[in-house]
Design a protein around this motif. Structure first.
Motif, PDB file in Angstrom:
ATOM      1  N   ASP A 185       0.859  -1.186   0.000  1.00  0.00           N
ATOM      2  CA  ASP A 185       0.000   0.000   0.000  1.00  0.00           C
ATOM      3  C   ASP A 185       0.899   1.242   0.000  1.00  0.00           C
ATOM      4  OD1 ASP A 185       0.942  -0.657   2.486  1.00  0.00           O
ATOM      5  OD2 ASP A 185      -0.988  -0.669   3.478  1.00  0.00           O
ATOM      6  N   SER A 186       0.275   2.397  -0.220  1.00  0.00           N
ATOM      7  CA  SER A 186       1.048   3.639  -0.274  1.00  0.00           C
ATOM      8  C   SER A 186       0.357   4.733   0.515  1.00  0.00           C
ATOM      9  CB  SER A 186       1.212   4.112  -1.718  1.00  0.00           C
ATOM     10  OG  SER A 186       2.415   3.644  -2.256  1.00  0.00           O
ATOM     11  N   SER A 277       5.540   8.060  -5.274  1.00  0.00           N
ATOM     12  CA  SER A 277       5.132   6.677  -4.995  1.00  0.00           C
ATOM     13  C   SER A 277       6.312   5.709  -5.011  1.00  0.00           C
ATOM     14  CB  SER A 277       4.108   6.199  -6.030  1.00  0.00           C
ATOM     15  OG  SER A 277       2.927   6.932  -5.901  1.00  0.00           O
ATOM     16  N   GLU A 669      -7.154  -0.072  -1.570  1.00  0.00           N
ATOM     17  CA  GLU A 669      -5.786   0.413  -1.754  1.00  0.00           C
ATOM     18  C   GLU A 669      -4.760  -0.715  -1.866  1.00  0.00           C
ATOM     19  OE1 GLU A 669      -4.381   3.641   0.589  1.00  0.00           O
ATOM     20  OE2 GLU A 669      -6.367   4.507   0.782  1.00  0.00           O
ATOM     21  N   HIS A 671      -1.136  -1.743  -4.545  1.00  0.00           N
ATOM     22  CA  HIS A 671      -0.385  -1.541  -5.782  1.00  0.00           C
ATOM     23  C   HIS A 671      -0.475  -2.799  -6.650  1.00  0.00           C
ATOM     24  CE1 HIS A 671       1.206   2.405  -5.532  1.00  0.00           C
ATOM     25  NE2 HIS A 671       1.745   2.223  -4.349  1.00  0.00           N
ATOM     26  N   HIS A 672      -0.539  -2.541  -7.948  1.00  0.00           N
ATOM     27  CA  HIS A 672      -0.558  -3.634  -8.922  1.00  0.00           C
ATOM     28  C   HIS A 672       0.772  -3.605  -9.671  1.00  0.00           C
ATOM     29  CE1 HIS A 672      -5.027  -4.405  -8.715  1.00  0.00           C
ATOM     30  NE2 HIS A 672      -4.895  -3.265  -8.057  1.00  0.00           N
ATOM     31  N   ASN A 680       0.187   1.214 -10.977  1.00  0.00           N
ATOM     32  CA  ASN A 680      -0.680   2.321 -10.552  1.00  0.00           C
ATOM     33  C   ASN A 680       0.060   3.264  -9.592  1.00  0.00           C
ATOM     34  OD1 ASN A 680      -0.623   0.325  -8.598  1.00  0.00           O
ATOM     35  ND2 ASN A 680      -2.742   0.600  -7.967  1.00  0.00           N
ATOM     36  N   GLU A 685      -5.368   5.403 -10.560  1.00  0.00           N
ATOM     37  CA  GLU A 685      -5.552   3.952 -10.526  1.00  0.00           C
ATOM     38  C   GLU A 685      -5.231   3.340  -9.165  1.00  0.00           C
ATOM     39  OE1 GLU A 685      -7.226   2.587 -12.639  1.00  0.00           O
ATOM     40  OE2 GLU A 685      -7.068   3.777 -14.454  1.00  0.00           O
ATOM     41  N   TYR A 686      -4.633   4.123  -8.268  1.00  0.00           N
ATOM     42  CA  TYR A 686      -4.488   3.671  -6.887  1.00  0.00           C
ATOM     43  C   TYR A 686      -5.689   4.274  -6.170  1.00  0.00           C
ATOM     44  CZ  TYR A 686      -2.512   2.658  -2.309  1.00  0.00           C
ATOM     45  OH  TYR A 686      -2.303   2.171  -1.043  1.00  0.00           O
ATOM     46  N   LYS A 687      -6.616   3.426  -5.774  1.00  0.00           N
ATOM     47  CA  LYS A 687      -7.943   3.940  -5.423  1.00  0.00           C
ATOM     48  C   LYS A 687      -8.050   4.371  -3.960  1.00  0.00           C
ATOM     49  CE  LYS A 687      -9.198   2.533  -9.579  1.00  0.00           C
ATOM     50  NZ  LYS A 687      -9.446   3.410 -10.698  1.00  0.00           N
TER      51      LYS A 687
END
Lengths: 777, 332
Positions: A185-186, A277, A669, A671-672, A680, A685-687
């Motif tokens: 996560d971020s 990020s 949340e 990361h892909h 993302n 795209e990071y929701k």
């Protein structure tokens, strides 16, 4: 709870930094403009893992408008790491890059276009190496090694063992082993990272950047730049969020300083959202296997935990990050027999650090498994937690005495307010309710971490200036310091100025991480104010012909208790003090009593923190079973914050904790990735949830009045942030009758679990367990 | 991040705009709001030498009834369209779609209806920074030889992510396109080529000027739905639009469009004949779902935050839901 003895503390006052932030008056690092300032830009590795063969900067240097170009050759391979034994990150890569984003070279030029052009003119010849992108592949025999010093890519191994775990398992009536995993996560702080450095002809350097500790940054930069600490000046600037992601030292700070030294001009580097990020910090991806044994009543008798943390390319706060999920857990739950193996593993991905909601798979694993055990035993989630929850006066597994603890009250109050038992027993289809509980520290030792000091000086109109090293990176520390000083001195908040977080002026402070600022910095300011008040009372007692013990400071007046009409105005005392040559200067310091021998890896026992906060969150959700989407309706959260210095600020922190830990942290949340490239890196795209996504939030402040915290205060909101994910996960599980073990619970994952539903009390997915790693040596 | 260098024009007449577009052809792009274009320019996914702004073309912002059609100027802002009385009266589905776009303060005031229709198809491997793409390599749309999302793809598989696209197609919209040779009309469905590299049926000298939506002779039933992970400021994971008219209690006309699957909105043509004369039923809604799944199966690839399998299944769910919602809603 309003306390009649206090006139400002315990009241919901607007924060002193709110108006400037709302109006746009507050200036952030990116807003700074110094005369002759250059724009700095960093060239980053486009590869996940590669050797640097050659770097040619000649064309970039020759470009008009370029004032400095630097590479690893300018840094003598200087490395950073939080601890001496974890210094593994070259501040500019010399021979090897280890993730997409690793710093390779940097330029300073007259404007952004020129700087961009100069970056394009630097040619780097790489030799690509195979990379590893997850923990299990990274520790496999024969996997590419990211740091030669660390075989099997094991960066940190923490082992904690208390009691007799094997023997205790033999006495258990139910034993379960389950594996839980969570993605990276971020933080997505509103302010993207930025640095301004200004090297001056006297050999000193000023630096501005979002940070969690100006003094720690200055020390690290002094070492790396080989400039005396006195000449490395970290300045105060408004900071737009940290969440644990500004604590570390980043290559960009060092690089910006070097560019300024080389160009002899101020230099500003502003990160793009993508750089923020990938090239600051991320949260760890994590897999945790938990084996728990309980007796017939549901009391946990034994627990054995193995965690793999995907640490990315470098150590960062590695030993801390590896341990903290376990430590929060051992604070929350009584554990007599427990074993923990934590491994932080290198991969060719961005560097992972501490994050406000660190350890989703760990905490959610513990709380999900507890619900599974409760179901096996036929008891409810509240009962099993109350049986195992920490009480005051107890000692944690690794030896921290817990003096104040309102965890039971938090559980009981959230359960009552949300009507938990009734809703749990009378379920509506696809509606669910779940609870999570957790605990955090109010500061922990970091090897040589000191306390906080404060000074207070006065103005001839009776106002005062507080000088403190505490930094505010969004949580309201500035206001906390001023509100405390105002209370102690009897001066209105508006007539107190604050100078903070400037290493040239302010005394040292431990840094605004591990939730220590109120407990440490708040206490220091309280003591400094009390010291000043003592001096004020001495002078006032002569003027009033009264005993200093009988005096009161309120509304900028000093008077004998019960006789406010006969008070002396503060300005009169200040002037008097100057006339008689006894100018008033308050000083105070506070250093928490922790076991300084405690060390994360070599000696994980002893008093970790002087106080601990505790919290419980209950979430109520509705799931759309055809799409897997979740609507959170209500969240009820309670935290023992010790004492709420400013209930409005505390409630704001609770709400933020629900947004970050629950709504974002558990629903969307993550990361892909595509082979080490993050798919993302930006907010689109990071929701991150927005206000429209948020549920109704009920906040309950629980006050255990800590014996040492200022006015009994501990910390505000972190135990909510760290229990909200579990509440959401268990609520969704409850809605569907599924125990989830991969987080976050995106619609897609929920949909998948519904489609492949298992029977019995089982986790939704069969995941590869994290196992103890046997070392060859 | 900085914009790349380009020449900027803001013509005051359509003729002048066509002239400039004709002169620079494919190296000129149209700025009609810019909420997507500016990001793409900053990310260097497109590198035009000329940007032509339509902001001074007042005639492109008109919304009028003309004969049996509602004519919406391509330059009308999304909020202007959503607030227009005639749009609200005749095509509430379009208002609904617009309400899902971006954020009210940015995309809906700044963004235009033509701009939304011409939204560059999106892909996780394409809508990234220049730095990002340098590391991953170029794709079919950025001058490379392979598609990063689907190894053997012959053309770009990016996703048509416009909320208004399936709605305008479902409403049988006709687009007016003006070029050097004059003006021509093209159905909204034909406007989308299905190829990510050249997603729109627009010549290098052409500009989209109007959207004409025929006013139905009978009350229409319609529904638009989209699945997304955030309640605003998000693109659809999948979306669908359904428009139908009834004769007595039986379906007289039916159109179902699923989008955010591939480069073009997908019209489920077969249903337009097989549903005629039938009454709404659960069976019929399921048929719509199955038809949608079949239609998108060969089209969806793994190029979104949501997986291919999930998007395919959700195309079915959204198709069923809009069908059910349109066919059981009160008619207007």
């Amino acid at each position: 709870m309003a306390n009649p003895d206090y006139h400002l503390i315990g009241k919901s006052l607007p924060r002193i930094d709110s108006a400037p932030k709302v109006s746009g008056e507050a200036l952030f690092t990116g807003d700074l403009n110094l005369p002759r300032m250059l724009v700095g830009k960093i060239l980053r590795s486009p590869y996940t893992h590669a050797l640097i063969k050659t770097i040619d900067i000649s064309k970039a240097k020759a470009l008009k408008g370029v004032h400095a170009v630097i590479t690893g050759q300018d840094t003598a391979g200087e490395k950073w790491g939080v601890f001496k034994y974890t210094r593994d990150q070259q501040l500019l890569c010399v021979d090897k890059v280890r993730y997409v984003g690793d710093e390779v070279a940097a330029v300073a030029a007259v404007d952004e276009e020129t700087a961009d052009e100069a970056l394009d003119l630097i040619s780097v010849e790489y030799e690509e190496l195979p990379g590893v992108f997850d923990c299990f592949s990274a520790i496999a025999p024969g996997a590419p090694v990211i740091h030669d010093s660390h075989p099997r890519n094991i960066n940190v191994a923490v082992k904690i063992e208390v009691g007799d775990v094997e023997e205790a398992f033999k006495k258990c009536s139910i034993i379960r082993e389950d594996t839980f995993a969570a993605d990276e996560d971020s933080y997505f702080m509103m302010e993207p990272y930025a640095v301004v450095a200004n090297y001056r002809s006297d050999g000193s350097i000023e630096i501005w950047m979002p940070n969690a500790s100006p003094h720690t940054k200055a020390k690290a930069l002094s070492n790396a730049l080989r400039i005396p600490l006195t000449k490395v000046i970290a300045r105060k600037i408004t900071i737009g969020g940290a969440f644990g992601g500004r604590s570390d030292v980043f290559p960009a700070e060092f690089i910006t300083c070097l560019l300024s030294i080389k160009s002899k001009r101020p230099v500003k580097v502003v990160y793009t959202r993508e750089e923020n990020s990938i090239a600051t910090r991320m949260g760890h991806a994590m897999t945790t296997t938990i084996k728990t044994g309980v007796d017939k009543e549901g009391r946990v008798l034994a627990r054995d935990i193995v965690s793999y943390l995907d640490g990315g390319a470098y150590s960062s706060t590695g030993p801390i990050a590896t341990s903290v999920p376990f430590l929060c857990h051992e604070q929350t739950y009584r554990l007599e027999n427990v074993r923990f193996h934590g491994y932080r593993i290198y991969t060719n991905k961005p560097v992972r650090g501490m994050i406000r909601i660190h350890g989703r798979s760990f905490a959610c694993g513990i709380d999900t498994q507890l619900d599974m055990i409760a179901q096996e035993l036929g008891i409810d989630p509240i009962t099993i937690r109350l049986k195992n929850a920490r009480r005051p006066g107890e000692t944690t597994a690794t030896g921290s005495y817990v003096s104040s603890c309102g965890l039971v009250e938090c559980i009981e109050k959230t359960a009552a307010k949300s009507d938990f038992i009734n809703k749990f027993n009378n379920k509506k289809p696809f509606h669910g309710i779940g609870i999570g509980i957790n605990s955090v520290q109010t500061g922990f030792p970091l090897g040589i971490r000191g306390g906080s000091q404060a000074l207070i000086k006065f103005h001839e109109d009776g106002g005062a200036t507080v000088i403190s090293g505490v930094v505010d990176n969004g949580q309201g520390n500035d206001n906390m310091l001023v509100q405390i000083a105002a209370e102690e001195l009897g001066i209105p908040v508006e007539e107190i100025r604050l100078i903070s977080a400037d290493t040239e002026i302010t005394p040292t402070d431990a840094g605004s991480y591990s939730m220590i600022s109120t407990f440490g910095g708040g206490n220091a300011v309280k003591r400094a104010a009390a010291d000043a008040r003592r001096q004020i009372f001495e002078i006032a007692s002569e003027l009033l012909e009264a005993d200093p013990e009988d005096l009161v400071a309120k509304d900028k007046k000093i008077f004998v208790r019960g006789a406010p009409h006969a008070g002396i105005p503060m300005e009169k005392i200040i002037r008097k003090s100057l006339l008689i040559g006894r100018p008033i200067m308050g000083t105070g310091s506070f250093s928490p009593e922790v076991d300084q021998r405690r060390e994360w890896v070599s000696n994980p026992r002893g008093q970790l923190s002087q106080a601990f906060s505790f919290g419980a969150t209950v979430a109520e959700v509705e799931v759309d079973p055809e799409t897997g989407t979740v609507k959170a309706h209500n969240v009820t959260c309670a935290q023992d914050c010790g004492f709420a210095l400013n209930p409005m600020v505390v409630e704001g922190q609770f709400q933020g904790g629900v947004a970050m830990g629950g709504q974002g942290g558990m629903l969307t949340e993550a990361h892909h990735w595509s082979q080490g490239h993050v798919l993302n890196p930006t907010m689109l795209e990071y929701k991150i949830p927005i206000i429209k996504d948020m549920p109704n939030i009920e906040t309950i402040i629980v006050e255990s009045i800590d014996p040492v915290g200022p006015y009994g205060a501990k910390e505000a909101g972190m135990s909510i942030a760290m229990s909200a994910a579990q509440a959401y996960a268990n609520a969704i599980g409850n809605a569907l009758g599924i125990y989830f073990n991969r987080f976050p619970l995106t619609p897609e994952r929920i949909f998948d679990a519904i489609e492949n539903r298992k029977s019995g009390i089982e986790t939704a997915w069969d995941l590869e367990p994290a196992r103890v790693i046997e070392f060859d040596k | 991040m900085r914009l790349p260098a380009f020449d900027y024009y803001s013509p005051t007449s359509i003729e002048n705009a066509i002239q400039i577009k004709n002169e620079f052809g494919g190296s000129a792009v149209i700025l009609a709001g810019g909420t997507d274009l500016i990001v793409n320019l900053k990310n260097r996914v497109i590198a035009p030498s000329v940007v032509i702004s339509l902001k001074n073309l007042r005639e492109l912002r008109k919304i009028d009834l003309a004969g049996d059609s509602l004519v919406i100027g391509a330059g009308a802002s999304l909020s202007q369209v959503a607030c227009n009385e005639n749009v609200q009266r005749h095509f509430p589905i379009l208002v609904d779609a617009i309400k899902h776009i971006g954020a009210p303060s940015i995309q809906r005031h700044r963004g235009s209806i033509g701009g939304n229709l011409c939204l560059n198809p999106r892909c996780l491997f394409y809508n990234q920074s220049f730095f990002w793409r340098k590391g991953k390599g170029s794709c079919l749309r950025t001058g490379g030889k392979t598609c990063l999302a689907l190894e053997k793809a012959e053309s770009c598989q990016a996703i048509c992510s416009a909320d208004t696209a399936p709605v305008i197609v479902a409403l049988s919209g006709q687009l007016t396109i003006v070029g050097r040779a004059g003006s021509r009309s093209c159905s909204a469905q034909e406007f989308f080529t299905g190829k990510g590299e050249t997603p729109f049926n627009l010549g290098p000298d052409e500009i989209l000027t109007e959207i004409r939506i025929p006013i139905p002779w009978a009350p229409i039933s319609s529904s638009y739905k989209r699945l997304s992970y955030r309640s605003a400021i998000d693109f659809p994971v999948i979306n669908a639009a359904c428009v139908a008219t009834f004769e007595q209690e039986k379906i007289f006309r039916f159109r179902l469009v699923v989008s955010a699957a591939g480069p073009a909105p997908i019209t489920l043509k077969d249903l337009e004949s097989t549903f005629i004369g039938r009454e709404p039923s659960q069976e019929l809604f399921s048929e719509a779902e199955q038809a949608a799944v079949r239609a998108v199966e060969g089209i969806v690839v793994d190029n979104s935050i949501a997986s291919k399998q999930y998007r395919v299944k959700m195309a079915g769910v959204m198709a069923r839901r809009v069908t059910q919602s349109a066919l059981t809603a009160s008619r207007r």
